[in-house]
Design a protein around this motif. Structure first.
Motif, short mmCIF file in Angstrom:
data_model
loop_
_atom_site.label_atom_id
_atom_site.label_comp_id
_atom_site.label_asym_id
_atom_site.label_seq_id
_atom_site.Cartn_x
_atom_site.Cartn_y
_atom_site.Cartn_z
N ALA A 149 0.85 -1.19 0.00
CA ALA A 149 0.00 0.00 0.00
C ALA A 149 0.89 1.24 0.00
CB ALA A 149 -0.90 -0.02 1.23
N HIS A 150 0.49 2.24 -0.73
CA HIS A 150 1.27 3.48 -0.81
C HIS A 150 0.34 4.64 -1.15
CE1 HIS A 150 1.02 1.78 -4.85
NE2 HIS A 150 1.22 2.99 -5.34
N ILE A 151 0.77 5.82 -0.86
CA ILE A 151 -0.03 7.01 -1.11
C ILE A 151 0.23 7.49 -2.53
CG2 ILE A 151 -0.56 9.36 -0.39
CD1 ILE A 151 -1.40 7.17 1.58
N ARG A 152 -0.86 7.73 -3.25
CA ARG A 152 -0.75 8.20 -4.63
C ARG A 152 -1.61 9.46 -4.78
NH1 ARG A 152 0.61 5.44 -9.53
NH2 ARG A 152 1.63 3.94 -8.12
N ALA A 153 -1.04 10.47 -5.42
CA ALA A 153 -1.78 11.69 -5.70
C ALA A 153 -2.37 11.63 -7.10
CB ALA A 153 -0.87 12.91 -5.57
N VAL A 154 -3.63 12.00 -7.23
CA VAL A 154 -4.33 11.99 -8.51
C VAL A 154 -5.09 13.30 -8.66
CG1 VAL A 154 -6.10 10.84 -9.89
CG2 VAL A 154 -4.55 9.47 -8.50
N ALA A 155 -4.91 13.96 -9.80
CA ALA A 155 -5.68 15.18 -10.07
C ALA A 155 -7.14 14.82 -10.34
CB ALA A 155 -5.08 15.92 -11.25
N ALA A 156 -8.03 15.78 -10.14
CA ALA A 156 -9.46 15.54 -10.38
C ALA A 156 -9.69 15.12 -11.83
CB ALA A 156 -10.26 16.80 -10.06
N PHE A 157 -10.62 14.18 -12.01
CA PHE A 157 -10.91 13.68 -13.36
C PHE A 157 -12.35 13.19 -13.42
CE2 PHE A 157 -9.65 10.07 -10.87
CZ PHE A 157 -10.38 9.00 -11.33
N HIS A 158 -12.85 13.06 -14.61
CA HIS A 158 -14.16 12.45 -14.86
C HIS A 158 -13.92 11.05 -15.42
CE1 HIS A 158 -16.55 16.24 -14.58
NE2 HIS A 158 -15.40 16.79 -14.93
N ILE A 159 -14.75 10.08 -15.00
CA ILE A 159 -14.66 8.73 -15.53
C ILE A 159 -16.06 8.25 -15.90
CG2 ILE A 159 -14.87 7.59 -13.26
CD1 ILE A 159 -12.72 5.56 -14.32
N ASP A 160 -16.17 7.46 -16.97
CA ASP A 160 -17.46 6.96 -17.41
C ASP A 160 -18.18 6.23 -16.28
OD1 ASP A 160 -17.06 7.89 -19.99
OD2 ASP A 160 -16.38 5.96 -20.77
N THR A 161 -19.47 6.45 -16.16
CA THR A 161 -20.27 5.77 -15.15
C THR A 161 -20.30 4.27 -15.39
OG1 THR A 161 -21.66 7.73 -14.94
CG2 THR A 161 -22.56 5.68 -14.08
N ALA A 162 -20.27 3.86 -16.64
CA ALA A 162 -20.32 2.43 -17.00
C ALA A 162 -19.34 2.19 -18.14
CB ALA A 162 -21.73 2.03 -17.40
N PRO A 163 -18.98 0.94 -18.40
CA PRO A 163 -18.10 0.66 -19.53
C PRO A 163 -18.71 1.09 -20.85
CG PRO A 163 -18.27 -1.25 -18.08
CD PRO A 163 -19.33 -0.29 -17.64
N VAL A 164 -17.86 1.36 -21.83
CA VAL A 164 -18.31 1.73 -23.18
C VAL A 164 -19.10 0.57 -23.78
CG1 VAL A 164 -17.50 2.24 -25.52
CG2 VAL A 164 -16.43 3.36 -23.54
N THR A 165 -20.23 0.89 -24.38
CA THR A 165 -21.13 -0.14 -24.90
C THR A 165 -20.85 -0.48 -26.37
OG1 THR A 165 -22.76 1.46 -25.65
CG2 THR A 165 -22.96 0.66 -23.37
N ASN A 166 -21.42 -1.61 -26.79
CA ASN A 166 -21.37 -1.96 -28.21
C ASN A 166 -22.00 -0.87 -29.07
OD1 ASN A 166 -20.18 -4.55 -27.88
ND2 ASN A 166 -22.17 -5.42 -27.33
N GLY A 167 -23.11 -0.30 -28.60
CA GLY A 167 -23.77 0.74 -29.37
C GLY A 167 -22.88 1.94 -29.59
N SER A 168 -22.19 2.38 -28.54
CA SER A 168 -21.28 3.51 -28.68
C SER A 168 -20.10 3.14 -29.59
CB SER A 168 -20.77 3.94 -27.31
OG SER A 168 -21.82 4.43 -26.51
#
Length: 447
Positions: free
Chosen positions: A211-230
């Motif tokens: 375990a270790h401390i990691r810094a991450v800048a704010a980001f947006h991530i998809d609510t769900a995986p990318v679909t076949n339709g997309s």
């Protein structure tokens, strides 16, 4: 003092018994799945190589037994080798998969008898094993490692089943449908530090530690995986013919091999179809896309004006609780995965529709981070600060470097014993036969 000592001994015995029960359940579950995957086809299909990318199923079967013999019978119990002459045949580093059919492998009957004999002996070892005293035995690690190893090969054998030609031989009910209202396209994950990896998950593998401390800048991530339709929209917009979206190596790869769609897809009479475990069906637009390479995932993300998340971003989205500030074992908390949390363990033979499993959502509402499809990340497979190989260098250390990309989250083909919020998978960026999809991200600074 005597009473205190007796109480401590009793508690220790109970803890050891609980660990033995957990190990027994994990080993038994894995073996039942191995039997399902190998008993469902005739012997000639066990010995056939269905793709040069994969071993014959009979190799995986005997390899499972050989690893169990080496680690639990020889190393843990300290007993003499049962079949030392076959060790070189089932050494995954000694022979590439394409060469394994030419080796003097055990026959299906011999492989079954060998693995059964090893298991009978190992269960006797487990019944009397101490669950402490050396790192290999602490918390039953060796037994957990072998259960995970077998389940990983079960996933490999399921990939082989997908590659084999012929009628369906496996069956499972469809994933559950979880009706819900419209979900946001993505979720904002606040910037800051979080605890990545683990130092206390008893069966975690060396690359998950410490375990270790990691810094991450704010980001947006998809609510769900990318679909076949997309993904179909990307294809319809010329995604496979527009060099702008592709990593140079990926562009060369798809041009050389004529790749125009995910693996196992084909177009017929204007409709996209897919083949899945011997069944051909229309591509369901609501499911996460699967059987795409890292290059394809990266190209889609660029086309969408986004990018793949880094491994640290993925883990923060999956584990970090912004209220308490702690990292959970899983997105939903610390409890082991149940059927309401995630699509795991070959319970279903494909991913559930995107947005499913609300009970498995992260504190910020990100769904399906565990199960359904492995998710490609932008990151190379590298060691964590303070990494130490255990119990052997070949498990992780020899793979570190830019040749491999990290996948996170597991798939429908992964058992819970080999799937955690810290679990790391890796593969070449060209791989398409694995059960891999992806989700995209974007930096919050672009808002």
């Amino acid at each position: 003092m005597t009473g205190t000592t007796d109480a401590g001994a009793t508690a220790g015995a109970k803890d050891a018994e609980a660990l033995r029960s957990r190990a027994l359940e994990a080993l038994t579950t894995a073996r039942a799945r191995t039997a399902l995957l190998t008993d469902s086809v005739e012997d000639d299909e066990l010995t056939a190589q269905h793709s040069p990318l994969m071993s014959p199923l009979v190799w995986d079967l005997a390899h499972i037994g050989n690893q169990e013999e080496q680690w639990l019978w020889r190393e843990v119990a300290g007993r003499e080798a049962l079949r030392p002459e076959i060790d070189p045949l089932y050494d995954a580093f000694a022979h590439p998969r394409s060469e394994r059919p030419s080796l003097p492998l055990l026959s299906p009957g011999e492989a079954r008898a060998y693995t059964a004999d090893v298991r009978t002996r190992v269960l006797d070892v487990l019944a009397g094993a101490r669950m402490e005293g050396r790192p290999l035995l602490d918390a039953g690690f060796a037994f957990g490692m072998i259960a995970q190893h077998e389940q990983q090969h079960d996933e490999t054998m399921l990939i082989t089943h997908q590659l084999r030609k012929g009628p369906a031989v496996l069956a499972a009910p469809p994933p559950p449908v979880h009706p819900s209202g419209p979900l946001p396209e993505d979720v904002l994950v606040p910037g800051g530090t979080f605890t990545m990896g683990t130092s206390d998950e008893p069966w975690a593998l060396d690359n998950e530690r410490p375990a270790h401390i990691r810094a991450v800048a704010a980001f947006h991530i998809d609510t769900a995986p990318v679909t076949n339709g997309s993904y179909l929209a990307f294809m319809a917009d010329g995604g496979y013919t527009d060099r702008r979206w592709w990593h140079p190596d990926g562009w060369a790869q798809i041009r050389e091999h004529g790749v125009t769609a995910p693996l196992f897809w084909r177009q017929e009479a204007g409709q996209w179809l897919r083949r899945r475990f011997g069944v051909t069906e229309p591509v369901p637009e609501e499911e996460p896309v699967v059987h795409v390479s890292w290059y394809e995932a990266d190209a889609y993300a660029r086309w969408a004006g986004r990018r793949l998340p880094t491994e640290a971003e993925w883990e923060k989205a999956a584990r970090h609780d912004p209220v308490s500030g702690r990292s959970r074992r899983y997105p939903w908390g610390d409890a082991d995965p149940g059927p309401d949390h995630a699509n795991l363990g070959q319970r279903h033979l494909g991913p559930a529709r995107a947005g499913s499993y609300p009970a498995g959502a992260s504190p910020l509402g990100v769904r399906q981070l565990i199960g359904d499809v492995w998710e490609w990340t932008a990151s190379d497979f590298l060691p964590y600060p303070g990494f130490r190989p255990f119990p052997y260098k070949e498990y992780s250390e020899v793979f570190f470097g830019p040749e491999y990309k990290v996948l996170r989250g597991g798939s429908f083909a992964v058992d819970a014993v080999a799937c955690r919020g810290t679990f790391r998978n890796w593969d070449y960026p060209v791989r398409r036969q694995i059960f891999a999809g992806f989700r995209t991200a974007r930096s919050a600074e672009l808002d």
